[in-house]
Design a protein around this motif. Structure first.
Motif, PDB file in Angstrom:
ATOM      1  N   THR A  74      37.810  49.578  41.412  1.00  0.00           N
ATOM      2  CA  THR A  74      38.211  49.235  42.783  1.00  0.00           C
ATOM      3  C   THR A  74      38.215  47.724  43.001  1.00  0.00           C
ATOM      4  N   LYS A  75      37.273  47.022  42.394  1.00  0.00           N
ATOM      5  CA  LYS A  75      37.262  45.560  42.516  1.00  0.00           C
ATOM      6  C   LYS A  75      38.482  44.949  41.843  1.00  0.00           C
ATOM      7  N   ASN A  76      38.862  45.503  40.705  1.00  0.00           N
ATOM      8  CA  ASN A  76      40.053  45.007  40.017  1.00  0.00           C
ATOM      9  C   ASN A  76      41.316  45.269  40.828  1.00  0.00           C
ATOM     10  N   LEU A  77      41.412  46.449  41.419  1.00  0.00           N
ATOM     11  CA  LEU A  77      42.575  46.767  42.252  1.00  0.00           C
ATOM     12  C   LEU A  77      42.615  45.899  43.499  1.00  0.00           C
ATOM     13  N   PHE A  78      41.448  45.659  44.093  1.00  0.00           N
ATOM     14  CA  PHE A  78      41.379  44.789  45.261  1.00  0.00           C
ATOM     15  C   PHE A  78      41.807  43.369  44.886  1.00  0.00           C
ATOM     16  N   GLY A  79      41.324  42.866  43.777  1.00  0.00           N
ATOM     17  CA  GLY A  79      41.711  41.537  43.312  1.00  0.00           C
ATOM     18  C   GLY A  79      43.195  41.438  43.025  1.00  0.00           C
ATOM     19  N   GLY A  95      45.553  43.300  44.444  1.00  0.00           N
ATOM     20  CA  GLY A  95      46.255  43.353  45.726  1.00  0.00           C
ATOM     21  C   GLY A  95      46.221  42.022  46.468  1.00  0.00           C
ATOM     22  N   ILE A  96      45.063  41.401  46.503  1.00  0.00           N
ATOM     23  CA  ILE A  96      44.929  40.091  47.158  1.00  0.00           C
ATOM     24  C   ILE A  96      45.768  39.055  46.425  1.00  0.00           C
ATOM     25  N   SER A 125      43.252  40.735  36.187  1.00  0.00           N
ATOM     26  CA  SER A 125      42.955  42.034  36.796  1.00  0.00           C
ATOM     27  C   SER A 125      43.690  43.154  36.069  1.00  0.00           C
TER      28      SER A 125
END
Length: 63
Positions: free
Chosen positions: A8-13, A15-16, A54
């Protein structure tokens, strides 16, 4: 062995990073002033590198 960030942190990174890449593209096309264009290019280059890290991390986790 170093700890890996969660999926989830990788996906959030990712996306940002995509949002900031689009912001850089907007800055380049919106203004003809040099400072805005340099900021746009810096934004695109930096956040493309972050997005690539990411993606690599996500691909490594899926294996």
């Amino acid at each position: 062995m170093t700890p890996q960030p969660s999926k989830t942190k990788n996906l959030f990174g990712l996306g940002i990073s995509i949002l900031f890449i689009l912001l850089g593209y907007y800055l380049i096309n919106k203004s003809s002033e040099t400072i805005y264009q340099l900021s746009g290019w810096a934004c695109i280059i930096f956040f493309t590198i972050i997005a690539l890290f990411s993606i690599v991390s996500l691909v490594k986790k899926s294996r």
